[in-house]
Motif scaffolding. Sequence first.
Motif, PDB file in Angstrom:
ATOM      1  N   LYS A  53       0.823  -1.211   0.000  1.00 41.62           N
ATOM      2  CA  LYS A  53       0.000   0.000   0.000  1.00 41.62           C
ATOM      3  C   LYS A  53       0.856   1.261   0.000  1.00 41.62           C
ATOM      4  O   LYS A  53       0.537   2.245  -0.680  1.00 41.62           O
ATOM      5  N   THR A  54       1.967   1.243   0.722  1.00 43.41           N
ATOM      6  CA  THR A  54       2.833   2.419   0.799  1.00 43.41           C
ATOM      7  C   THR A  54       3.402   2.775  -0.567  1.00 43.41           C
ATOM      8  O   THR A  54       3.391   3.948  -0.982  1.00 43.41           O
ATOM      9  N   GLU A  55       3.896   1.763  -1.283  1.00 41.45           N
ATOM     10  CA  GLU A  55       4.463   2.010  -2.607  1.00 41.45           C
ATOM     11  C   GLU A  55       3.388   2.480  -3.583  1.00 41.45           C
ATOM     12  O   GLU A  55       3.614   3.389  -4.393  1.00 41.45           O
ATOM     13  N   GLU A  61       0.943   9.528  -6.006  1.00 44.97           N
ATOM     14  CA  GLU A  61       1.339  10.927  -5.858  1.00 44.97           C
ATOM     15  C   GLU A  61       2.289  11.363  -6.970  1.00 44.97           C
ATOM     16  O   GLU A  61       2.309  12.531  -7.360  1.00 44.97           O
ATOM     17  N   GLU A  62       3.067  10.419  -7.498  1.00 42.94           N
ATOM     18  CA  GLU A  62       4.022  10.722  -8.560  1.00 42.94           C
ATOM     19  C   GLU A  62       3.362  10.774  -9.940  1.00 42.94           C
ATOM     20  O   GLU A  62       4.028  11.104 -10.927  1.00 42.94           O
ATOM     21  N   GLY A  63       2.066  10.436 -10.020  1.00 46.47           N
ATOM     22  CA  GLY A  63       1.367  10.453 -11.307  1.00 46.47           C
ATOM     23  C   GLY A  63       1.666   9.251 -12.168  1.00 46.47           C
ATOM     24  O   GLY A  63       1.585   9.308 -13.402  1.00 46.47           O
ATOM     25  N   TYR A  64       1.984   8.124 -11.521  1.00 49.07           N
ATOM     26  CA  TYR A  64       2.376   6.916 -12.233  1.00 49.07           C
ATOM     27  C   TYR A  64       1.195   6.239 -12.940  1.00 49.07           C
ATOM     28  O   TYR A  64       1.374   5.552 -13.936  1.00 49.07           O
ATOM     29  N   PHE A  65      -0.031   6.462 -12.435  1.00 45.95           N
ATOM     30  CA  PHE A  65      -1.187   5.743 -12.949  1.00 45.95           C
ATOM     31  C   PHE A  65      -2.080   6.616 -13.835  1.00 45.95           C
ATOM     32  O   PHE A  65      -2.286   7.792 -13.558  1.00 45.95           O
ATOM     33  N   LEU A  66      -2.615   5.994 -14.900  1.00 47.07           N
ATOM     34  CA  LEU A  66      -3.647   6.643 -15.696  1.00 47.07           C
ATOM     35  C   LEU A  66      -4.923   6.754 -14.875  1.00 47.07           C
ATOM     36  O   LEU A  66      -5.651   7.741 -14.955  1.00 47.07           O
ATOM     37  N   GLU A  67      -5.224   5.698 -14.120  1.00 42.24           N
ATOM     38  CA  GLU A  67      -6.379   5.665 -13.228  1.00 42.24           C
ATOM     39  C   GLU A  67      -6.081   4.656 -12.129  1.00 42.24           C
ATOM     40  O   GLU A  67      -5.245   3.775 -12.285  1.00 42.24           O
ATOM     41  N   TYR A  68      -6.783   4.801 -11.018  1.00 43.67           N
ATOM     42  CA  TYR A  68      -6.667   3.810  -9.947  1.00 43.67           C
ATOM     43  C   TYR A  68      -7.961   3.804  -9.152  1.00 43.67           C
ATOM     44  O   TYR A  68      -8.751   4.758  -9.193  1.00 43.67           O
ATOM     45  N   ALA A  69      -8.201   2.696  -8.456  1.00 39.38           N
ATOM     46  CA  ALA A  69      -9.440   2.577  -7.691  1.00 39.38           C
ATOM     47  C   ALA A  69      -9.233   1.576  -6.556  1.00 39.38           C
ATOM     48  O   ALA A  69      -8.316   0.744  -6.586  1.00 39.38           O
ATOM     49  N   ASN A  70     -10.104   1.685  -5.563  1.00 40.39           N
ATOM     50  CA  ASN A  70     -10.126   0.737  -4.453  1.00 40.39           C
ATOM     51  C   ASN A  70     -11.257  -0.256  -4.713  1.00 40.39           C
ATOM     52  O   ASN A  70     -12.418   0.129  -4.814  1.00 40.39           O
ATOM     53  N   VAL A  71     -10.902  -1.533  -4.848  1.00 43.69           N
ATOM     54  CA  VAL A  71     -11.885  -2.574  -5.157  1.00 43.69           C
ATOM     55  C   VAL A  71     -11.807  -3.667  -4.091  1.00 43.69           C
ATOM     56  O   VAL A  71     -10.771  -4.320  -3.936  1.00 43.69           O
ATOM     57  N   TYR A  72     -12.892  -3.833  -3.348  1.00 44.24           N
ATOM     58  CA  TYR A  72     -12.939  -4.838  -2.283  1.00 44.24           C
ATOM     59  C   TYR A  72     -11.755  -4.695  -1.315  1.00 44.24           C
ATOM     60  O   TYR A  72     -11.160  -5.673  -0.869  1.00 44.24           O
ATOM     61  N   GLY A  77      -4.424  -0.176 -10.190  1.00 52.88           N
ATOM     62  CA  GLY A  77      -4.087   0.996 -10.989  1.00 52.88           C
ATOM     63  C   GLY A  77      -3.503   0.626 -12.342  1.00 52.88           C
ATOM     64  O   GLY A  77      -2.904  -0.440 -12.504  1.00 52.88           O
ATOM     65  N   THR A  78      -3.678   1.515 -13.319  1.00 47.52           N
ATOM     66  CA  THR A  78      -3.175   1.311 -14.674  1.00 47.52           C
ATOM     67  C   THR A  78      -1.901   2.119 -14.891  1.00 47.52           C
ATOM     68  O   THR A  78      -1.954   3.354 -14.911  1.00 47.52           O
ATOM     69  N   PRO A  79      -0.743   1.465 -15.037  1.00 48.17           N
ATOM     70  CA  PRO A  79       0.515   2.198 -15.254  1.00 48.17           C
ATOM     71  C   PRO A  79       0.504   2.961 -16.576  1.00 48.17           C
ATOM     72  O   PRO A  79       0.228   2.404 -17.630  1.00 48.17           O
ATOM     73  N   LYS A  80       0.811   4.237 -16.485  1.00 48.36           N
ATOM     74  CA  LYS A  80       0.790   5.109 -17.655  1.00 48.36           C
ATOM     75  C   LYS A  80       1.907   4.756 -18.642  1.00 48.36           C
ATOM     76  O   LYS A  80       1.719   4.840 -19.862  1.00 48.36           O
ATOM     77  N   ASP A  81       3.066   4.351 -18.128  1.00 50.33           N
ATOM     78  CA  ASP A  81       4.233   4.148 -18.999  1.00 50.33           C
ATOM     79  C   ASP A  81       4.029   3.009 -20.002  1.00 50.33           C
ATOM     80  O   ASP A  81       4.552   3.062 -21.113  1.00 50.33           O
TER      81      ASP A  81
END
Length: 214
Positions: A53-55, A61-72, A77-81
């Motif tokens: 969770k920490t990573e 915060e670094e903008g690594y993901f196109l989108e992310y969500a909490n599921v169950y 998250g979807t990596p942008k790179d």
Amino acid sequence: MLFVLSAPSGAGKTTVADRLLKTCPRVRRIITATTRPKREGEEHGVDYIFMDKTEFERRTEEGYFLEYANVYGNYYGTPKDQVLKNEQEGVDSLLVIDVQGASKIREVYPESVLIFLMPPSLEELKRRLLSRGYGRENLEQRLQKAEEEIACARHFDYIVVNEFIDKTVEAIHTIIVAHRYRREVFLKRMNIGDTTLVRIIMEGSCKMFKVSTF
């Protein structure tokens, strides 16, 4: 192109995606990052990118993901790179995520193609979930969630019923191939090379159609 395959839990989206990738050589799956524990047989970097969770929060915060969500209770998250790398190499991307993630992808990536994988019936979905060993409480929660997600299918570009997997894979393969030849995609790809034909299409005089579609 970014193709998004979504379905309720138990509808078979992972199985369909694995079969689909064997028939579509110019499509790569985007590997989702998650904080959920690794299951038996899963491999880091192949099935998921496993993070604590920490990573995950640091990457967010670094903008690594196109989108992310909490599921169950777990982050996904979807990596942008990965998407950018595929674009640079001229390869289409396939993203296998839940409906919540698909809605966020459409917001940040409006040209994405959303495909909803529909179970043949709620009874069949229940049978598939039971075969996965979900307890009654968890099963009811997932069935309720499934109904909420199915209601969102009307916002997707395509809906495919997953009754027979061979026909399902064939249908989605057809969608991908056909979408590559849509006018907007065709013009964008031709614009990379010889632009003469593109200029004629965009600027030439057409006397057969009265209303411009550009």
